[in-house]
Write a protein that holds these residues in place. Structure first.
Motif, PDB file in Angstrom:
ATOM      1  N   ILE A   1       0.331   1.139  21.406  1.00 49.30           N
ATOM      2  CA  ILE A   1       1.721   1.215  21.838  1.00 49.30           C
ATOM      3  C   ILE A   1       2.003   2.578  22.447  1.00 49.30           C
ATOM      4  O   ILE A   1       1.683   3.614  21.858  1.00 49.30           O
ATOM      5  N   GLY A   2       2.619   2.568  23.613  1.00 51.46           N
ATOM      6  CA  GLY A   2       2.996   3.812  24.256  1.00 51.46           C
ATOM      7  C   GLY A   2       3.566   3.538  25.636  1.00 51.46           C
ATOM      8  O   GLY A   2       3.823   2.391  26.000  1.00 51.46           O
ATOM      9  N   CYS A   3       3.795   4.586  26.409  1.00 54.91           N
ATOM     10  CA  CYS A   3       4.222   4.442  27.792  1.00 54.91           C
ATOM     11  C   CYS A   3       2.970   4.405  28.655  1.00 54.91           C
ATOM     12  O   CYS A   3       2.299   5.424  28.850  1.00 54.91           O
ATOM     13  N   MET A   4       2.645   3.231  29.141  1.00 53.01           N
ATOM     14  CA  MET A   4       1.399   3.044  29.866  1.00 53.01           C
ATOM     15  C   MET A   4       1.504   3.589  31.295  1.00 53.01           C
ATOM     16  O   MET A   4       2.522   3.422  31.959  1.00 53.01           O
ATOM     17  N   LYS A   5       0.446   4.249  31.736  1.00 54.64           N
ATOM     18  CA  LYS A   5       0.417   4.826  33.070  1.00 54.64           C
ATOM     19  C   LYS A   5      -0.996   4.722  33.635  1.00 54.64           C
ATOM     20  O   LYS A   5      -1.934   4.352  32.924  1.00 54.64           O
ATOM     21  N   SER A   6      -1.126   5.082  34.920  1.00 55.94           N
ATOM     22  CA  SER A   6      -2.436   5.081  35.571  1.00 55.94           C
ATOM     23  C   SER A   6      -2.434   6.185  36.619  1.00 55.94           C
ATOM     24  O   SER A   6      -2.201   5.942  37.799  1.00 55.94           O
ATOM     25  N   GLY A   7      -2.679   7.404  36.173  1.00 59.77           N
ATOM     26  CA  GLY A   7      -2.624   8.549  37.082  1.00 59.77           C
ATOM     27  C   GLY A   7      -3.886   8.700  37.903  1.00 59.77           C
ATOM     28  O   GLY A   7      -4.909   8.058  37.645  1.00 59.77           O
ATOM     29  N   PRO A   8      -3.852   9.576  38.894  1.00 66.28           N
ATOM     30  CA  PRO A   8      -5.018   9.798  39.764  1.00 66.28           C
ATOM     31  C   PRO A   8      -6.126  10.551  39.041  1.00 66.28           C
ATOM     32  O   PRO A   8      -5.867  11.367  38.151  1.00 66.28           O
ATOM     33  N   VAL A   9      -7.356  10.277  39.416  1.00 63.68           N
ATOM     34  CA  VAL A   9      -8.511  10.996  38.887  1.00 63.68           C
ATOM     35  C   VAL A   9      -8.696  12.244  39.748  1.00 63.68           C
ATOM     36  O   VAL A   9      -8.985  12.144  40.939  1.00 63.68           O
ATOM     37  N   LEU A  10      -8.524  13.427  39.161  1.00 58.90           N
ATOM     38  CA  LEU A  10      -8.559  14.679  39.910  1.00 58.90           C
ATOM     39  C   LEU A  10      -9.976  15.240  39.931  1.00 58.90           C
ATOM     40  O   LEU A  10     -10.515  15.648  38.899  1.00 58.90           O
TER      41      LEU A  10
ATOM     42  N   LYS B   1      -7.638   5.748  40.764  1.00 55.74           N
ATOM     43  CA  LYS B   1      -6.804   6.033  39.602  1.00 55.74           C
ATOM     44  C   LYS B   1      -7.533   5.643  38.320  1.00 55.74           C
ATOM     45  O   LYS B   1      -8.466   4.846  38.341  1.00 55.74           O
ATOM     46  N   TYR B   2      -7.073   6.220  37.224  1.00 56.80           N
ATOM     47  CA  TYR B   2      -7.601   5.845  35.924  1.00 56.80           C
ATOM     48  C   TYR B   2      -7.175   4.419  35.577  1.00 56.80           C
ATOM     49  O   TYR B   2      -6.196   3.889  36.128  1.00 56.80           O
ATOM     50  N   PHE B   3      -7.858   3.826  34.630  1.00 57.73           N
ATOM     51  CA  PHE B   3      -7.421   2.563  34.032  1.00 57.73           C
ATOM     52  C   PHE B   3      -6.096   2.809  33.293  1.00 57.73           C
ATOM     53  O   PHE B   3      -5.731   3.935  32.978  1.00 57.73           O
ATOM     54  N   ARG B   4      -5.377   1.737  32.985  1.00 61.96           N
ATOM     55  CA  ARG B   4      -4.091   1.854  32.317  1.00 61.96           C
ATOM     56  C   ARG B   4      -4.277   2.389  30.900  1.00 61.96           C
ATOM     57  O   ARG B   4      -5.103   1.908  30.138  1.00 61.96           O
ATOM     58  N   HIS B   5      -3.497   3.416  30.549  1.00 64.87           N
ATOM     59  CA  HIS B   5      -3.566   4.004  29.214  1.00 64.87           C
ATOM     60  C   HIS B   5      -2.222   4.639  28.866  1.00 64.87           C
ATOM     61  O   HIS B   5      -1.388   4.890  29.741  1.00 64.87           O
ATOM     62  N   ALA B   6      -2.004   4.891  27.579  1.00 66.91           N
ATOM     63  CA  ALA B   6      -0.734   5.468  27.130  1.00 66.91           C
ATOM     64  C   ALA B   6      -0.696   6.963  27.435  1.00 66.91           C
ATOM     65  O   ALA B   6      -1.689   7.669  27.250  1.00 66.91           O
ATOM     66  N   THR B   7       0.459   7.432  27.885  1.00 64.86           N
ATOM     67  CA  THR B   7       0.612   8.855  28.127  1.00 64.86           C
ATOM     68  C   THR B   7       0.475   9.631  26.823  1.00 64.86           C
ATOM     69  O   THR B   7       0.836   9.144  25.743  1.00 64.86           O
ATOM     70  N   GLY B   8      -0.069  10.846  26.913  1.00 63.84           N
ATOM     71  CA  GLY B   8      -0.514  11.554  25.716  1.00 63.84           C
ATOM     72  C   GLY B   8       0.564  12.181  24.863  1.00 63.84           C
ATOM     73  O   GLY B   8       0.276  12.653  23.762  1.00 63.84           O
TER      74      GLY B   8
ATOM     75  N   GLU C   1      -7.390  13.912  26.867  1.00 62.25           N
ATOM     76  CA  GLU C   1      -7.356  13.195  25.582  1.00 62.25           C
ATOM     77  C   GLU C   1      -6.777  11.792  25.690  1.00 62.25           C
ATOM     78  O   GLU C   1      -7.284  10.849  25.079  1.00 62.25           O
ATOM     79  N   ASP C   2      -5.695  11.619  26.485  1.00 63.09           N
ATOM     80  CA  ASP C   2      -5.098  10.291  26.592  1.00 63.09           C
ATOM     81  C   ASP C   2      -6.021   9.325  27.331  1.00 63.09           C
ATOM     82  O   ASP C   2      -6.073   8.125  27.012  1.00 63.09           O
ATOM     83  N   VAL C   3      -6.785   9.838  28.308  1.00 61.06           N
ATOM     84  CA  VAL C   3      -7.770   9.006  29.005  1.00 61.06           C
ATOM     85  C   VAL C   3      -8.891   8.597  28.056  1.00 61.06           C
ATOM     86  O   VAL C   3      -9.339   7.444  28.051  1.00 61.06           O
ATOM     87  N   SER C   4      -9.320   9.527  27.229  1.00 58.54           N
ATOM     88  CA  SER C   4     -10.382   9.220  26.260  1.00 58.54           C
ATOM     89  C   SER C   4      -9.955   8.088  25.339  1.00 58.54           C
ATOM     90  O   SER C   4     -10.702   7.126  25.124  1.00 58.54           O
TER      91      SER C   4
END
Length: 402
Positions: A263-272, A293-300, A326-329
């Motif tokens: 559970i969280g605010c799901m996002k998919s930011g760019p891979v830098l 972009k990253y796969f969908r994951h909860a913001t950290g 950490e949130d991507v992991s």
């Protein structure tokens, strides 16, 4: 005239080969007879009878003639289906409980074998002493952010006797989460020890503090929390976030019956991929072409995972790969698992006026922060303001039923 010699048929078999074939057949027969004698005839009869009986049952199912005249009621079928469902649910809970005990035992063993003196106490925790609670909230903090901790204690986090009351009456555990310095027992560690002596609100980890170790710290936090508390949910929060505990509890309660939720605010930011920038991903090439972009994951800033997922992280912590962020992991650890991703936007409201408008409309936010700062900008100075304008009320947590 010459003598006529007998003509040998072209397809005949010589006497030598006939003799060899007869001898081979004799030894083969002896071997077969010996194997048959070694088999228990009674056992063979029993197995044959068992097979026949099974075939008869399959072809002629047993019918209770006394019940032939009684029509099958739909209610009876539904009752049996419900009972079967209950049995399956009970077995699933039993398996989850056993997995929890296994994870806790492994975490405790790891702490006792590898833990520093600061975490040796947690290494002696017995499984029977693990209290059953609603959720554990770990507030990730650092040596340099004491003022942030104080701003939280003065606003949304109960302290002293109220903190203990929250644990006993509501089953809610709140702890600041921190490891130790590179020189255990130094001035930084002694400062945390003194703060812990005063407030009793820390969870110490077997972890060396460092910004680039957040993925490892998060992983160790979940494993340590699983070893200490048997909770329905485990939450990670940054120490510059405003939280309404009553709203968080109500949000989690809606998903309490689900075994594996994230559970969280799901996002998919760019891979830098550019070196030197914030949130640079050294392993960017694993995510495809540049610009992906990253796969969908909860913001950290804040997220919650259910008991089964926390157990999974604890059991497999040594083989889970950690990325730079950490949130991507965390999101990567759940790919390939049967996990329900819940995108709950009440966990990422903005600071006033955003969260204030929602509170006035009777829909307080569960958590608030500024996206531009990845937390509340200047949180030490502004936490009180955000709490006054966006808080659910200091008594809300005590009047909320979970």
């Amino acid at each position: 005239m010459g003598l006529n010699r007998p003509h040998k048929p072209s397809n005949g078999v010589s006497t030598r080969w006939v003799s060899i074939f007869c001898i081979a057949s004799f030894f083969l027969g002896v071997l077969v007879v010996n194997r048959l004698w070694a088999i228990d005839p009674v056992k063979m009869d029993e197995e044959a009878s068992s097979v026949k009986e099974h075939q008869l049952k399959m072809s002629h199912p047993v019918v209770n003639c006394e019940k032939m005249d009684t029509p099958v009621q739909a209610g009876d079928i539904l009752s049996q289906v419900a009972q079967t469902h209950d049995v399956i649910m009970t077995l699933d809970k039993t398996i989850s409980s056993l997995e929890m005990q296994l994870a806790a035992a492994r975490a405790v063993k790891a702490d006792s074998e590898e833990g520093s003196p600061m975490v040796s106490k947690s290494g002696t925790v017995h499984l029977k002493q693990r209290p059953k609670v609603f959720f554990v909230m770990g507030i990730i903090t650092a040596f340099s952010t004491r003022k942030r901790r104080e701003s939280i204690r003065e606003t949304w986090m109960p302290k002293g006797e109220e903190l203990k009351k929250l644990e006993t009456e509501k089953g809610i555990i709140l702890r600041f989460v921190i490891g130790h310095s590179a020189s255990p027992g130094g001035v930084l560690d002694r400062a945390i020890d003194a703060e812990e002596e005063q407030h009793k609100d820390f969870l110490r980890l077997n972890h060396i503090e460092g910004y680039h170790e957040l993925s490892s710290k998060t992983q160790i936090y979940f494993s340590t929390a699983v070893a200490r508390w048997d909770a329905d949910f485990y939450i990670k929060v940054d120490d510059d976030i405003h939280v309404n505990l009553g709203m968080v509890g109500s949000t989690l309660a809606r998903h309490r019956s689900k075994p594996r939720v994230y559970i969280g605010c799901m996002k998919s930011g760019p891979v830098l991929s550019q070196k030197g920038v914030k949130y640079h991903e050294p392993e960017y090439w694993k995510f495809g072409e540049e610009g992906n972009k990253y796969f969908r994951h909860a913001t950290g800033q804040i997220y919650a995972i259910s008991k089964d997922l926390a157990t999974y992280l604890s059991v497999n912590q040594r083989i889970l790969h950690r990325y730079a962020n950490e949130d991507v992991s965390l999101g990567s650890w759940f790919i390939g698992l049967d996990v329900e991703h819940i995108d709950d936007r009440s966990l990422c409201c903005g600071t006033p006026p955003d969260c204030e408008w929602k509170a006035q409309a009777g829909n307080p936010c569960a958590a608030s922060f500024d996206w531009t700062c990845s937390g509340i900008c200047k949180s030490v100075e502004r936490m009180e303001e955000v709490h006054q304008r966006c808080g659910e009320g200091d008594g809300a947590i005590w009047h909320t039923s979970f």
